[in-house]
Design an enzyme around this catalytic site. Structure first.
Site, PDB file in Angstrom:
ATOM      1  N   ARG A 165      -0.489  -9.744 -20.970  1.00  0.00           N
ATOM      2  CA  ARG A 165      -1.171  -9.427 -22.226  1.00  0.00           C
ATOM      3  C   ARG A 165      -0.324  -8.558 -23.141  1.00  0.00           C
ATOM      4  O   ARG A 165      -0.657  -8.403 -24.314  1.00  0.00           O
ATOM      5  CB  ARG A 165      -2.536  -8.806 -21.962  1.00  0.00           C
ATOM      6  CG  ARG A 165      -2.513  -7.592 -21.062  1.00  0.00           C
ATOM      7  CD  ARG A 165      -3.902  -7.214 -20.611  1.00  0.00           C
ATOM      8  NE  ARG A 165      -4.777  -6.947 -21.746  1.00  0.00           N
ATOM      9  CZ  ARG A 165      -4.648  -5.900 -22.550  1.00  0.00           C
ATOM     10  NH1 ARG A 165      -3.708  -5.020 -22.344  1.00  0.00           N
ATOM     11  NH2 ARG A 165      -5.475  -5.731 -23.565  1.00  0.00           N
ATOM     12  N   ASP A 213      -6.325  -0.166 -26.968  1.00  0.00           N
ATOM     13  CA  ASP A 213      -6.901  -0.183 -25.632  1.00  0.00           C
ATOM     14  C   ASP A 213      -6.998   1.191 -25.010  1.00  0.00           C
ATOM     15  O   ASP A 213      -6.226   2.077 -25.286  1.00  0.00           O
ATOM     16  CB  ASP A 213      -6.059  -1.035 -24.693  1.00  0.00           C
ATOM     17  CG  ASP A 213      -6.561  -2.455 -24.651  1.00  0.00           C
ATOM     18  OD1 ASP A 213      -7.501  -2.751 -25.397  1.00  0.00           O
ATOM     19  OD2 ASP A 213      -6.003  -3.245 -23.893  1.00  0.00           O
ATOM     20  N   GLU A 248       0.647  -7.238   8.513  1.00  0.00           N
ATOM     21  CA  GLU A 248       1.014  -5.818   8.432  1.00  0.00           C
ATOM     22  C   GLU A 248       2.071  -5.563   7.368  1.00  0.00           C
ATOM     23  O   GLU A 248       2.422  -4.411   7.093  1.00  0.00           O
ATOM     24  CB  GLU A 248       1.510  -5.319   9.786  1.00  0.00           C
ATOM     25  CG  GLU A 248       0.424  -5.305  10.860  1.00  0.00           C
ATOM     26  CD  GLU A 248      -0.874  -4.683  10.370  1.00  0.00           C
ATOM     27  OE1 GLU A 248      -0.851  -3.503   9.977  1.00  0.00           O
ATOM     28  OE2 GLU A 248      -1.909  -5.375  10.361  1.00  0.00           O
ATOM     29  N   PRO A 290       0.815  -1.212   0.000  1.00  0.00           N
ATOM     30  CA  PRO A 290       0.000   0.000   0.000  1.00  0.00           C
ATOM     31  C   PRO A 290       0.856   1.272   0.000  1.00  0.00           C
ATOM     32  O   PRO A 290       0.370   2.337  -0.369  1.00  0.00           O
ATOM     33  CB  PRO A 290      -0.801  -0.098   1.304  1.00  0.00           C
ATOM     34  CG  PRO A 290      -0.718  -1.520   1.735  1.00  0.00           C
ATOM     35  CD  PRO A 290       0.568  -2.056   1.186  1.00  0.00           C
TER      36      PRO A 290
HETATM   37  C1  9D3 Z   1      -5.337  -2.694   8.047  1.00  0.00           C
HETATM   38  C2  9D3 Z   1      -3.852  -2.736   8.036  1.00  0.00           C
HETATM   39  N1  9D3 Z   1      -3.343  -1.399   7.742  1.00  0.00           N
HETATM   40  C3  9D3 Z   1      -2.974  -0.746   9.013  1.00  0.00           C
HETATM   41  C4  9D3 Z   1      -3.017   0.732   8.883  1.00  0.00           C
HETATM   42  C5  9D3 Z   1      -2.165  -1.439   6.862  1.00  0.00           C
HETATM   43  C6  9D3 Z   1      -2.227  -2.430   5.781  1.00  0.00           C
HETATM   44  C7  9D3 Z   1      -1.376  -3.497   5.766  1.00  0.00           C
HETATM   45  C8  9D3 Z   1      -1.440  -4.437   4.747  1.00  0.00           C
HETATM   46  C9  9D3 Z   1      -3.152  -2.294   4.758  1.00  0.00           C
HETATM   47  C10 9D3 Z   1      -3.237  -3.252   3.741  1.00  0.00           C
HETATM   48  C11 9D3 Z   1      -2.369  -4.318   3.748  1.00  0.00           C
HETATM   49  C12 9D3 Z   1      -2.439  -5.340   2.681  1.00  0.00           C
HETATM   50  N2  9D3 Z   1      -2.405  -4.751   1.340  1.00  0.00           N
HETATM   51  C13 9D3 Z   1      -1.458  -5.044   0.472  1.00  0.00           C
HETATM   52  O1  9D3 Z   1      -0.596  -5.851   0.747  1.00  0.00           O
HETATM   53  C14 9D3 Z   1      -1.432  -4.333  -0.792  1.00  0.00           C
HETATM   54  C15 9D3 Z   1      -2.329  -3.361  -1.349  1.00  0.00           C
HETATM   55  C16 9D3 Z   1      -3.534  -2.766  -0.862  1.00  0.00           C
HETATM   56  O2  9D3 Z   1      -4.053  -3.042   0.233  1.00  0.00           O
HETATM   57  N3  9D3 Z   1      -4.148  -1.816  -1.655  1.00  0.00           N
HETATM   58  C17 9D3 Z   1      -3.656  -1.462  -2.864  1.00  0.00           C
HETATM   59  N4  9D3 Z   1      -2.543  -1.972  -3.356  1.00  0.00           N
HETATM   60  C18 9D3 Z   1      -1.893  -2.911  -2.591  1.00  0.00           C
HETATM   61  S1  9D3 Z   1      -0.478  -3.659  -3.043  1.00  0.00           S
HETATM   62  C19 9D3 Z   1      -0.391  -4.557  -1.660  1.00  0.00           C
END
Ligand code: 9D3
Length: 249
Positions: free
Chosen positions: A154, A169, A116, A89
């Site tokens: 793709r 596309d 996490e 994220p």
């Molecule tokens: C609820 C946990 N959060 C605490 C503030 C942090 C968090 C940790 C791990 C939020 C999401 C995740 C898991 N997400 C991913 O591994 C992830 C992801 C995403 O959640 N949204 C958009 N792209 C990606 S790429 C990897």
């Protein structure tokens, strides 16, 4: 292209290798997908690949050593050098431009986090790039990895049929797609636009371009700022605006 995935649920990502365009790319030998589970490289009776987060609080963190051993195994399996991309994220949002660049590489190693995430020292030492797929919360990196695999698969030479041709596309020219219609031409919910049934290929191409420009203007004006528009594009868009002022679609 070869893609290796480090994941506690490698079968999850391998799923996408069985269907559609990605499945066909794998069948045609254009793409190989290999999963590596850090748990298989963990120590002790319980083979733990995650542990409690230092500093307290809820949530587990993926440990360095099982990930390092899984990554070593992946690197040993094939000599082709590859960047490690961590789906996270905190990453830069994925774009079609980055997809094109990654698709041109001979190999990619994808790291999928759970809980996490991954111990920051592993990220600092082994990760070349962090990529997010958007601002919403998922429960792990596997679906984002599958998204990336689909997007790069793709673009491999020979992965698409002519009918699926990537060049036209949405996003390849920075615009949204025009509307599409199929039979029946006449339906209680409306008629297919006459121009599409006219047989006038130049007029059809103009209409499609104008619709693509117009919809992008209505729905994604942010994309329009970046799209390279020709003089005739500007005319088509101005005409669309004149016909659609005050409408929202
Ligand atoms: C609820 C946990 N959060 C605490 C503030 C942090 C968090 C940790 C791990 C939020 C999401 C995740 C898991 N997400 C991913 O591994 C992830 C992801 C995403 O959640 N949204 C958009 N792209 C990606 S790429 C990897």
């Amino acid at each position: 292209m070869r893609i290796d995935m480090l994941s506690l649920f490698p079968e999850f990502v391998a799923q996408c290798a069985g269907f559609g365009v990605v499945g066909r790319a794998v069948e045609r030998g254009l793409l190989g997908i290999h999963g590596w589970n850090p748990r298989d490289y963990a120590q002790g009776n319980y083979r733990r690949a995650d542990d409690k987060t230092f500093g307290g609080g809820p949530g587990m963190v993926m440990m360095i050593e099982p990930l390092r051993a899984a990554l070593d195994a992946a690197r040993l399996a094939d000599a082709t050098p590859a960047p490690v991309v961590y789906l996270s994220p905190q990453g830069r949002p994925l774009t079609q431009k980055r997809v094109r660049e990654l698709a041109a590489l001979p190999r990619l190693i994808l790291l999928c986090g759970r809980y996490e995430g991954v111990d920051e020292r592993f990220v600092a030492h082994e990760v070349d790039e962090e990529i997010s797929i958007g601002d919403y919360v998922l429960s792990g990196g596997e679906l984002p990895a599958a998204v990336l695999v689909d997007a790069v698969a793709r673009l491999q030479d020979g992965a698409l049929n002519d009918a699926e041709s990537a060049a036209q596309d949405s996003f390849e020219d920075g615009l949204l797609d025009c509307p599409h219609y199929t039979h029946p031409a006449s339906h209680e919910w409306g008629e297919v636009p006459a121009v599409l049934r006219s047989g006038d290929h130049a007029a059809i191409a103009r209409w499609r371009r104008q619709q693509a420009l117009g919809r992008t203007w209505l729905r994604r004006p942010d994309l329009l700022d970046e799209a390279p528009l020709s003089k005739s594009d500007r005319k088509l868009l101005d005409e669309f605006k004149a016909q659609n002022s005050g409408s929202a679609s």
